[in-house]
Structures are given as C-alpha cells and as structure tokens.
Design a protein around this motif. Structure first.
Motif, PDB file in Angstrom:
ATOM      1  N   LEU A   1      38.843  36.323  39.617  1.00 48.36           N
ATOM      2  CA  LEU A   1      38.754  35.926  41.010  1.00 48.36           C
ATOM      3  C   LEU A   1      38.069  37.088  42.029  1.00 48.36           C
ATOM      4  O   LEU A   1      38.156  36.754  43.250  1.00 48.36           O
ATOM      5  CB  LEU A   1      40.431  35.779  41.470  1.00 48.36           C
ATOM      6  N   ARG A   2      37.773  38.104  41.356  1.00 51.03           N
ATOM      7  CA  ARG A   2      37.174  39.127  42.179  1.00 51.03           C
ATOM      8  C   ARG A   2      36.415  39.940  41.323  1.00 51.03           C
ATOM      9  O   ARG A   2      36.150  39.691  40.143  1.00 51.03           O
ATOM     10  CB  ARG A   2      38.199  40.046  42.898  1.00 51.03           C
ATOM     11  N   ASP A   3      35.464  40.676  42.152  1.00 46.28           N
ATOM     12  CA  ASP A   3      34.264  41.450  41.416  1.00 46.28           C
ATOM     13  C   ASP A   3      35.243  42.661  40.690  1.00 46.28           C
ATOM     14  O   ASP A   3      36.017  43.205  41.492  1.00 46.28           O
ATOM     15  CB  ASP A   3      33.270  42.031  42.452  1.00 46.28           C
ATOM     16  N   GLY A   4      34.883  43.202  39.670  1.00 50.02           N
ATOM     17  CA  GLY A   4      35.665  44.284  39.038  1.00 50.02           C
ATOM     18  C   GLY A   4      35.210  44.429  37.549  1.00 50.02           C
ATOM     19  O   GLY A   4      34.210  44.060  37.012  1.00 50.02           O
ATOM     20  N   PHE A   5      36.415  45.036  36.955  1.00 53.79           N
ATOM     21  CA  PHE A   5      36.482  45.248  35.640  1.00 53.79           C
ATOM     22  C   PHE A   5      37.406  44.413  34.709  1.00 53.79           C
ATOM     23  O   PHE A   5      38.542  44.571  35.339  1.00 53.79           O
ATOM     24  CB  PHE A   5      36.743  46.834  35.627  1.00 53.79           C
ATOM     25  N   ALA A   6      36.803  43.910  33.672  1.00 54.75           N
ATOM     26  CA  ALA A   6      37.950  43.219  32.805  1.00 54.75           C
ATOM     27  C   ALA A   6      38.703  44.074  31.903  1.00 54.75           C
ATOM     28  O   ALA A   6      38.036  44.813  31.070  1.00 54.75           O
ATOM     29  CB  ALA A   6      37.158  42.005  32.135  1.00 54.75           C
ATOM     30  N   VAL A   7      39.931  43.900  32.202  1.00 53.01           N
ATOM     31  CA  VAL A   7      40.776  45.125  31.156  1.00 53.01           C
ATOM     32  C   VAL A   7      41.957  44.394  30.775  1.00 53.01           C
ATOM     33  O   VAL A   7      42.251  43.167  30.975  1.00 53.01           O
ATOM     34  CB  VAL A   7      41.132  46.191  32.305  1.00 53.01           C
ATOM     35  N   ARG A   8      42.514  45.103  29.884  1.00 52.05           N
ATOM     36  CA  ARG A   8      43.858  44.936  29.307  1.00 52.05           C
ATOM     37  C   ARG A   8      45.090  45.573  30.098  1.00 52.05           C
ATOM     38  O   ARG A   8      45.040  46.538  30.178  1.00 52.05           O
ATOM     39  CB  ARG A   8      44.045  45.098  27.842  1.00 52.05           C
ATOM     40  N   SER A   9      45.898  44.377  30.679  1.00 53.40           N
ATOM     41  CA  SER A   9      46.844  45.099  31.554  1.00 53.40           C
ATOM     42  C   SER A   9      47.657  46.273  31.060  1.00 53.40           C
ATOM     43  O   SER A   9      47.938  47.167  31.791  1.00 53.40           O
ATOM     44  CB  SER A   9      47.643  44.055  32.505  1.00 53.40           C
ATOM     45  N   GLU A  10      47.914  45.885  29.761  1.00 51.72           N
ATOM     46  CA  GLU A  10      48.906  47.013  29.163  1.00 51.72           C
ATOM     47  C   GLU A  10      48.477  48.461  28.932  1.00 51.72           C
ATOM     48  O   GLU A  10      49.211  49.422  28.957  1.00 51.72           O
ATOM     49  CB  GLU A  10      49.403  46.389  27.848  1.00 51.72           C
ATOM     50  N   GLU A  11      46.933  48.531  29.249  1.00 50.07           N
ATOM     51  CA  GLU A  11      46.512  49.806  29.003  1.00 50.07           C
ATOM     52  C   GLU A  11      46.584  50.640  30.220  1.00 50.07           C
ATOM     53  O   GLU A  11      46.175  51.696  30.417  1.00 50.07           O
ATOM     54  CB  GLU A  11      44.912  49.635  28.497  1.00 50.07           C
TER      55      GLU A  11
END
Length: 370
Positions: free
Chosen positions: A62-72
């Motif tokens: 939904l936005r520009d950024g970095f795809a991450v695993r939230s738990e990290e």
C-alpha cells in the motif's frame, strides 16, 4: 371557425397518484443491451455487476517501502534498532509482496549498515499491505441493477477489471408542437433532462404525427398543443393515432398535461409553457422514463425548514420553486411560475393534493432542478 367538437376539452382532472399508479402496469422496461463500460456513464444498469474474481488476487504494497517480517521488528526503535535476518526487498506501492513477508515498513524505518539491515521502528502485521479480496471478493455484487452508473462507478469498476455491462437506455423522441422561443426552450430543457437520467433524447425536427409513427423509439414526449387554443391539436392527434389515457392532471402548473400510448409506446404531452412543462416532467415524465429504464430515481433531496407559509389549493398537487435564505428555504412563486422565479429557485417542493400547504417552520423535502 372551429366547431365546438373540434376544441380539445378536459372532462376532469385526474389525480396525480392515479396517473402514476397506471405506469406500474402500462409501461414495460426497454430491452437491455450490452455496452462497453467506458461508454455507459449515466446509463441504467439492467443487471447486477458482479466481481468475477477477487481483487487483489495477492497481497500488494500500500506504500513505498521495504517488505519485512513484522515479528523481526518487535520493539525496534531508533535508539535500539532490530537486526533483520535478511536484507529486505524494496517495494513500490501497488507491487506484489515477496513470499514470507507480512508488512511494508516505511522507507525511513529501515537503515542499511553494509550488508546488514536494521528496523528503526516496530511494524505491525499487515501494516502497509492490501490483503487479497479486500477491494472485492469473487461473487460480490458491486453495483445493483436499476442504479445509474456514476462516473466514480465507471472508474472503480474498470479498476476491478470490468469491461462490459448490461444497460437500458430508452430512446425518447422529443417534439415541439408550438412555435416560439418559450416552447423551444421547454423542449430543450426536457431533452436535456432525459439525457441526464439514462435516456437518449432524439430531437431532430419531426411532427407529432411522424413521431407517433416512428417505431424505432421507445417513447414520445411532445411540448405544446395540449390546451383548448385554436391551434392546439396534440391530444386529438394522439387520440387519432393511438390512445389517450388521461387528458388533464391535477397538478399545478401543468393541468393540461396528457398521457397515452401508441401501440406499446408511452406518450407524454406537456403544455407549451416552461413552468407547466417542467412541472409535468418532474411529476410524471421522470417516473415514465424511470419505468422504461427500470431504474431508481436517485434524487439528492435535502430537508429544510420553511421560512414562509405556503398556501396550496386542495385537490391539486402543486410544484413550488424555492430558494435558500440563510438556514431556511422560501417559495419564490406559486401558480404561474415566471421565468425569473425559476432562475432564482434552487429546487422545488411538491405539495400533495390532499394538503392546503405548509406553515412557516415546517420541514419540507427540497429536490433539485433537472
């Protein structure tokens, strides 16, 4: 000299409610057709528009950024960055997410230190992510049959992959039977209103007799010739070539309005005055067109307090133009509605036939002009 038998006479004024009730039995919807969505703005849907697939089919950023695993990123802050197991993928808004991630961190929430990436703030699960089927699930009714397609509908349906829709668009022949600028302006107004409410007004020059014989149209609306004047003959023409169901309706203005049919096509004969033609169209014509298109009448009325008393005759449904004055509305004319009063008015109210009017301070429903 006209014989008395040649003069158009009104035997009685039919209550407006009786005229409208007859439409539910006498007028059938036109045959629907398939139309490209891009050409269907303003037309009446003949069937529900249903999502064929879910949208989106996969999770999107939904936005520009970095795809991450939230738990990290749990408990991460600028004072205590959280190291990420792998270098996160950079994603743009609208892009599909890589496997194994569940959030998109803002660009400034991740910093790179050589080959190592660190989260500078906590990112919640699904944050910055458009999950599958959020826009629409497969089988969802996006817009119901009977509704007119708005510009926003066309844009959103196109975004969901809809390309064609089933619509109805009644073809209405509009005829001006009176000479002069007044009747011509009334005819132009009615034609414009038809086009704005899911119809197609055909205005090329034609006599009423020719219009009644034109079987390529779905309805006929004629302006002028409904009274008892020496040149008034619209009602007699309809009686000769078709059927007159009502001549004389209990509305003010517009008492000489007539309704009938030729074969299965409805015919509406409106008076030649602008105010009377407008009143006939607002109270009867719009209902006729809505039945042909099998659509809802989607007004945007508003409730307002009446700033001045309105007196109305019993037995007549009266169209009264009103304008805003501070937080109230007030009538600008009654009976004969002059052209200047119609220009000043910002909408209209309908006084029912069984009412003698409204007191100052009464709450009324104001509808917009066409």
């Amino acid at each position: 000299m006209l014989e008395d038998s040649d003069i158009q006479r009104i035997a009685r004024l039919t209550p407006l409610a009786d005229v409208l009730a007859s439409f539910d039995l006498a007028i059938m919807p036109v045959v629907p057709r398939e139309e490209a969505l891009s050409r269907a703005t303003g037309l009446a849907l003949a069937a529900d528009v249903i999502a064929q697939t879910g949208h989106p089919r996969s999770a999107l950023a939904l936005r520009d950024g970095f795809a991450v695993r939230s738990e990290e990123t749990l408990d991460a802050s600028s004072y205590a960055p959280a190291a990420l197991a792998t270098k996160p993928a950079r994603v743009d808004a609208g892009a599909s997410l890589p496997e194994g991630v569940d959030a998109v961190a803002p660009i400034d929430a991740v910093q790179m230190r050589g080959a190592t990436a660190e989260a500078l703030s906590t990112v919640a699960p699904d944050e910055g992510v458009l999950l599958p089927d959020i826009d629409a699930a497969a089988g969802l009714k996006l817009r119901l049959g009977g509704a007119a397609l708005r510009r926003i509908d066309v844009a959103l349906l196109a975004a969901l992959g809809v390309e064609r829709v089933m619509v109805r668009q009644p073809r209405v022949r509009v005829v001006c039977e009176n000479d002069g600028a007044i009747a011509a302006s009334a005819a132009a107004l009615i034609a414009s209103a038809i086009n704005a409410e899911s119809g197609l007004a055909i205005t090329q020059g034609a006599t009423l007799e020719a219009a009644l014989g034109d079987e390529t149209t779905d309805a006929v609306v004629a302006i002028g010739g409904t009274g008892s004047g020496r040149n008034d003959k619209s009602v007699r023409t309809l009686a000769r070539l078709g059927k007159v169901a009502f001549h004389g309706v209990a509305i003010a203005p517009g008492e000489t309005t007539a309704i009938g049919s030729v074969k299965s096509r409805p015919v509406l004969l409106l008076p030649g005055r602008v105010d009377a033609a407008l009143a006939g169209w607002l109270t009867i014509g719009r209902r006729m067109l809505a039945r042909l298109a099998f659509r809802l009448i989607e007004d945007q009325p508003f409730a307002a307090e009446l700033g001045r008393k309105i007196t109305s005759p019993l037995g007549l449904a009266e169209v009264v133009p009103v304008r805003r004055r501070l937080a109230r509305v007030e009538p600008v004319a009654a009976g004969y509605l002059s052209l200047q009063s119609l220009i000043k008015a910002e909408g209209w109210i309908l006084i029912p036939a069984d009412s003698e009017g409204h007191q100052q301070g009464a709450r009324v429903i104001v509808r917009p002009w066409p």
